[in-house]
Design a protein around this motif. Structure first.
Motif, PDB file in Angstrom:
ATOM      1  N   GLU A  56       1.089  -1.069  -0.070  1.00  0.00           N
ATOM      2  CA  GLU A  56       0.196   0.055  -0.017  1.00  0.00           C
ATOM      3  C   GLU A  56       0.728   1.145  -0.033  1.00  0.00           C
ATOM      4  O   GLU A  56       0.675   2.226  -0.755  1.00  0.00           O
ATOM      5  CB  GLU A  56      -0.937  -0.444   1.019  1.00  0.00           C
ATOM      6  N   SER A  57       2.127   1.290   1.009  1.00  0.00           N
ATOM      7  CA  SER A  57       2.484   2.135   1.029  1.00  0.00           C
ATOM      8  C   SER A  57       3.708   3.088  -0.529  1.00  0.00           C
ATOM      9  O   SER A  57       3.372   3.989  -0.970  1.00  0.00           O
ATOM     10  CB  SER A  57       3.385   2.321   1.943  1.00  0.00           C
ATOM     11  N   LEU A  58       3.880   1.380  -1.698  1.00  0.00           N
ATOM     12  CA  LEU A  58       4.446   1.554  -2.566  1.00  0.00           C
ATOM     13  C   LEU A  58       3.991   1.886  -3.881  1.00  0.00           C
ATOM     14  O   LEU A  58       3.937   3.294  -4.530  1.00  0.00           O
ATOM     15  CB  LEU A  58       5.285   0.135  -2.689  1.00  0.00           C
ATOM     16  N   ALA A  59       3.006   1.796  -3.586  1.00  0.00           N
ATOM     17  CA  ALA A  59       1.712   2.229  -4.182  1.00  0.00           C
ATOM     18  C   ALA A  59       0.910   3.210  -3.741  1.00  0.00           C
ATOM     19  O   ALA A  59       1.578   4.184  -5.568  1.00  0.00           O
ATOM     20  CB  ALA A  59       0.222   0.822  -4.352  1.00  0.00           C
ATOM     21  N   ALA A  60       1.144   4.267  -3.072  1.00  0.00           N
ATOM     22  CA  ALA A  60       1.178   5.673  -2.579  1.00  0.00           C
ATOM     23  C   ALA A  60       2.600   6.631  -2.813  1.00  0.00           C
ATOM     24  O   ALA A  60       2.123   7.044  -3.537  1.00  0.00           O
ATOM     25  CB  ALA A  60       0.181   5.802  -1.785  1.00  0.00           C
ATOM     26  N   GLU A  61       3.249   5.937  -3.194  1.00  0.00           N
ATOM     27  CA  GLU A  61       4.195   5.999  -3.173  1.00  0.00           C
ATOM     28  C   GLU A  61       4.032   6.903  -4.770  1.00  0.00           C
ATOM     29  O   GLU A  61       4.277   7.655  -5.325  1.00  0.00           O
ATOM     30  CB  GLU A  61       6.006   5.835  -2.477  1.00  0.00           C
ATOM     31  N   LEU A  62       4.521   5.280  -5.677  1.00  0.00           N
ATOM     32  CA  LEU A  62       4.114   5.490  -6.355  1.00  0.00           C
ATOM     33  C   LEU A  62       3.088   6.220  -7.663  1.00  0.00           C
ATOM     34  O   LEU A  62       3.702   7.437  -8.365  1.00  0.00           O
ATOM     35  CB  LEU A  62       3.961   4.174  -7.596  1.00  0.00           C
ATOM     36  N   ALA A  63       2.008   6.341  -6.754  1.00  0.00           N
ATOM     37  CA  ALA A  63       1.413   7.227  -7.450  1.00  0.00           C
ATOM     38  C   ALA A  63       1.407   9.213  -7.610  1.00  0.00           C
ATOM     39  O   ALA A  63       0.400   9.524  -8.728  1.00  0.00           O
ATOM     40  CB  ALA A  63      -0.703   6.720  -6.894  1.00  0.00           C
ATOM     41  N   GLN A  64       1.763   9.267  -6.236  1.00  0.00           N
ATOM     42  CA  GLN A  64       2.218  10.591  -6.298  1.00  0.00           C
ATOM     43  C   GLN A  64       3.157  10.720  -6.700  1.00  0.00           C
ATOM     44  O   GLN A  64       3.458  12.148  -7.301  1.00  0.00           O
ATOM     45  CB  GLN A  64       2.666  10.291  -4.850  1.00  0.00           C
ATOM     46  N   ALA A  65       4.179  10.587  -7.183  1.00  0.00           N
ATOM     47  CA  ALA A  65       5.526  10.763  -7.690  1.00  0.00           C
ATOM     48  C   ALA A  65       5.002  10.507  -9.799  1.00  0.00           C
ATOM     49  O   ALA A  65       5.324  11.409 -10.439  1.00  0.00           O
ATOM     50  CB  ALA A  65       6.267   9.702  -7.665  1.00  0.00           C
ATOM     51  N   ILE A  66       3.875   9.752 -10.050  1.00  0.00           N
ATOM     52  CA  ILE A  66       3.344   9.714 -11.434  1.00  0.00           C
ATOM     53  C   ILE A  66       2.478  10.666 -11.358  1.00  0.00           C
ATOM     54  O   ILE A  66       2.525  11.400 -12.422  1.00  0.00           O
ATOM     55  CB  ILE A  66       2.469   9.110 -11.491  1.00  0.00           C
ATOM     56  N   GLU A  67       1.432  11.358 -10.211  1.00  0.00           N
ATOM     57  CA  GLU A  67       0.620  12.436 -10.189  1.00  0.00           C
ATOM     58  C   GLU A  67       2.154  14.125 -10.461  1.00  0.00           C
ATOM     59  O   GLU A  67       1.705  14.559 -11.568  1.00  0.00           O
ATOM     60  CB  GLU A  67      -0.137  12.904  -9.151  1.00  0.00           C
ATOM     61  N   LYS A  68       2.775  14.003  -9.873  1.00  0.00           N
ATOM     62  CA  LYS A  68       4.368  14.786  -9.620  1.00  0.00           C
ATOM     63  C   LYS A  68       4.307  15.264 -11.360  1.00  0.00           C
ATOM     64  O   LYS A  68       4.643  15.982 -12.421  1.00  0.00           O
ATOM     65  CB  LYS A  68       4.477  14.766  -8.770  1.00  0.00           C
ATOM     66  N   GLN A  69       4.890  13.823 -11.425  1.00  0.00           N
ATOM     67  CA  GLN A  69       6.197  13.920 -12.578  1.00  0.00           C
ATOM     68  C   GLN A  69       4.918  14.106 -14.597  1.00  0.00           C
ATOM     69  O   GLN A  69       5.474  15.215 -15.588  1.00  0.00           O
ATOM     70  CB  GLN A  69       6.505  12.506 -13.263  1.00  0.00           C
ATOM     71  N   PHE A  70       3.836  13.663 -14.021  1.00  0.00           N
ATOM     72  CA  PHE A  70       2.860  14.083 -15.217  1.00  0.00           C
ATOM     73  C   PHE A  70       1.524  14.300 -15.519  1.00  0.00           C
ATOM     74  O   PHE A  70       1.198  15.201 -16.280  1.00  0.00           O
ATOM     75  CB  PHE A  70       2.586  12.218 -16.691  1.00  0.00           C
ATOM     76  N   GLY A  71       1.805  14.948 -14.136  1.00  0.00           N
ATOM     77  CA  GLY A  71       0.542  15.765 -14.069  1.00  0.00           C
ATOM     78  C   GLY A  71      -0.776  14.961 -13.994  1.00  0.00           C
ATOM     79  O   GLY A  71      -2.352  16.287 -14.205  1.00  0.00           O
ATOM     80  N   PHE A  72      -0.937  14.037 -14.106  1.00  0.00           N
ATOM     81  CA  PHE A  72      -2.445  13.581 -13.853  1.00  0.00           C
ATOM     82  C   PHE A  72      -2.348  12.261 -12.918  1.00  0.00           C
ATOM     83  O   PHE A  72      -1.738  11.789 -12.558  1.00  0.00           O
ATOM     84  CB  PHE A  72      -2.981  13.664 -15.459  1.00  0.00           C
ATOM     85  N   ASP A  73      -3.619  11.943 -12.426  1.00  0.00           N
ATOM     86  CA  ASP A  73      -3.530  10.704 -10.878  1.00  0.00           C
ATOM     87  C   ASP A  73      -3.507   9.447 -11.926  1.00  0.00           C
ATOM     88  O   ASP A  73      -4.698   9.372 -12.504  1.00  0.00           O
ATOM     89  CB  ASP A  73      -5.239  10.960 -10.511  1.00  0.00           C
ATOM     90  N   VAL A  74      -3.041   8.694 -11.032  1.00  0.00           N
ATOM     91  CA  VAL A  74      -3.255   7.939 -11.620  1.00  0.00           C
ATOM     92  C   VAL A  74      -3.465   6.298 -10.530  1.00  0.00           C
ATOM     93  O   VAL A  74      -2.618   6.883  -9.515  1.00  0.00           O
ATOM     94  CB  VAL A  74      -2.332   6.863 -12.513  1.00  0.00           C
ATOM     95  N   ASP A  75      -4.121   5.292 -10.354  1.00  0.00           N
ATOM     96  CA  ASP A  75      -4.033   4.552  -9.179  1.00  0.00           C
ATOM     97  C   ASP A  75      -3.415   3.359  -9.878  1.00  0.00           C
ATOM     98  O   ASP A  75      -3.335   2.887 -11.291  1.00  0.00           O
ATOM     99  CB  ASP A  75      -5.838   4.034  -9.775  1.00  0.00           C
ATOM    100  N   VAL A  76      -2.574   2.716  -8.794  1.00  0.00           N
ATOM    101  CA  VAL A  76      -1.428   1.899  -9.031  1.00  0.00           C
ATOM    102  C   VAL A  76      -2.188   1.320  -7.791  1.00  0.00           C
ATOM    103  O   VAL A  76      -2.529   1.329  -6.598  1.00  0.00           O
ATOM    104  CB  VAL A  76      -0.096   2.998  -8.565  1.00  0.00           C
ATOM    105  N   ILE A  77      -1.574  -0.491  -8.214  1.00  0.00           N
ATOM    106  CA  ILE A  77      -1.883  -1.143  -7.321  1.00  0.00           C
ATOM    107  C   ILE A  77      -0.141  -1.983  -7.142  1.00  0.00           C
ATOM    108  O   ILE A  77      -0.051  -2.642  -8.374  1.00  0.00           O
ATOM    109  CB  ILE A  77      -2.792  -2.278  -7.854  1.00  0.00           C
ATOM    110  N   VAL A  78       0.315  -2.384  -6.564  1.00  0.00           N
ATOM    111  CA  VAL A  78       1.571  -2.936  -5.765  1.00  0.00           C
ATOM    112  C   VAL A  78       1.301  -4.473  -5.907  1.00  0.00           C
ATOM    113  O   VAL A  78       0.568  -3.978  -4.193  1.00  0.00           O
ATOM    114  CB  VAL A  78       2.260  -2.102  -6.007  1.00  0.00           C
ATOM    115  N   ARG A  79       1.687  -5.425  -6.075  1.00  0.00           N
ATOM    116  CA  ARG A  79       0.992  -6.915  -5.342  1.00  0.00           C
ATOM    117  C   ARG A  79       3.009  -6.936  -5.570  1.00  0.00           C
ATOM    118  O   ARG A  79       3.766  -7.141  -6.768  1.00  0.00           O
ATOM    119  CB  ARG A  79       0.231  -7.662  -6.173  1.00  0.00           C
ATOM    120  N   ASP A  80       3.177  -8.323  -4.718  1.00  0.00           N
ATOM    121  CA  ASP A  80       5.063  -9.407  -4.768  1.00  0.00           C
ATOM    122  C   ASP A  80       4.544  -9.559  -5.321  1.00  0.00           C
ATOM    123  O   ASP A  80       2.885 -10.676  -5.771  1.00  0.00           O
ATOM    124  CB  ASP A  80       4.857  -8.991  -3.003  1.00  0.00           C
ATOM    125  N   HIS A  81       5.890 -10.678  -5.337  1.00  0.00           N
ATOM    126  CA  HIS A  81       5.987 -11.568  -6.240  1.00  0.00           C
ATOM    127  C   HIS A  81       4.654 -13.313  -5.692  1.00  0.00           C
ATOM    128  O   HIS A  81       3.905 -13.706  -6.851  1.00  0.00           O
ATOM    129  CB  HIS A  81       7.013 -12.352  -6.134  1.00  0.00           C
TER     130      HIS A  81
END
Length: 182
Positions: A56-81
């Motif tokens: 959950e924290s990795l998904a939130a971190e990545l979503a926040q970085a994508i929004e900052k970099q690309f200018g739009f919100d993206v839903d992200v799901i992170v799952r381990d192997h």
């Protein structure tokens, strides 16, 4: 301990909007101190290793970085192997006998119970079928996702209220298991 993860980005690079070039995504993820960053296809799959955080924290971190970099919100799901492998192994349909376009997995951000789909008249959609798994829904659509009436019904906002849901075909499901193996 370092763990391998897959990041599933919802709704990018579809129909010419919400563009996230995979090279730029890899650069962004490397800048977040993720290791072994690789992408798969253009539709929003990346694998990476990390020694910090949880899904959950990795998904939130990545979503926040994508929004900052690309200018739009993206839903992200992170799952381990381990989770990805378990989902693939638990498939209730004969995956080895089907084409990748006939079988899909919808990954959910949280557990989903059968009560969410209780009003759905499943027999009306046969031969299409679905089954619930651990934060996942397996969909058998013999004519493919694009022609699936059941997939259309399952993607309605009222059925997905309060959760993030993103779907991948079986070929992608299997490839992500392979790519996240240590």
């Amino acid at each position: 301990m370092t763990t391998m993860y897959a990041a599933l980005l919802r709704g990018i690079n579809v129909g010419g909007s919400r563009k996230v070039p995979m090279a730029d995504l890899r650069t962004l993820m490397t800048g977040l101190d993720y290791g072994d960053v690789r992408t798969y296809l253009q539709s929003g799959q990346a694998v990476f290793s990390s020694a910090h955080g949880d899904e959950e924290s990795l998904a939130a971190e990545l979503a926040q970085a994508i929004e900052k970099q690309f200018g739009f919100d993206v839903d992200v799901i992170v799952r381990d192997h381990a989770y990805l492998k378990t989902v693939a192994e638990a498939c209730p349909f004969p995956a080895a006998e089907l084409e990748g376009k006939q079988l899909h997995v919808t990954y959910f951000s949280a557990p989903v119970g059968p009560e969410r789909y209780a009003e759905l008249d499943q027999p009306a959609y046969l031969p299409e079928e679905f089954r619930l798994g651990d934060r996942a829904l397996y969909l058998y659509a013999p004519d493919g996702l694009g022609r699936s009436k059941l997939a259309e019904m399952l993607s309605r906002p009222r059925l997905n209220k309060g959760i993030v849901a993103t779907t991948r075909n079986w070929n992608t499901v299997v490839k992500l298991v392979e790519m996240t193996e240590s």
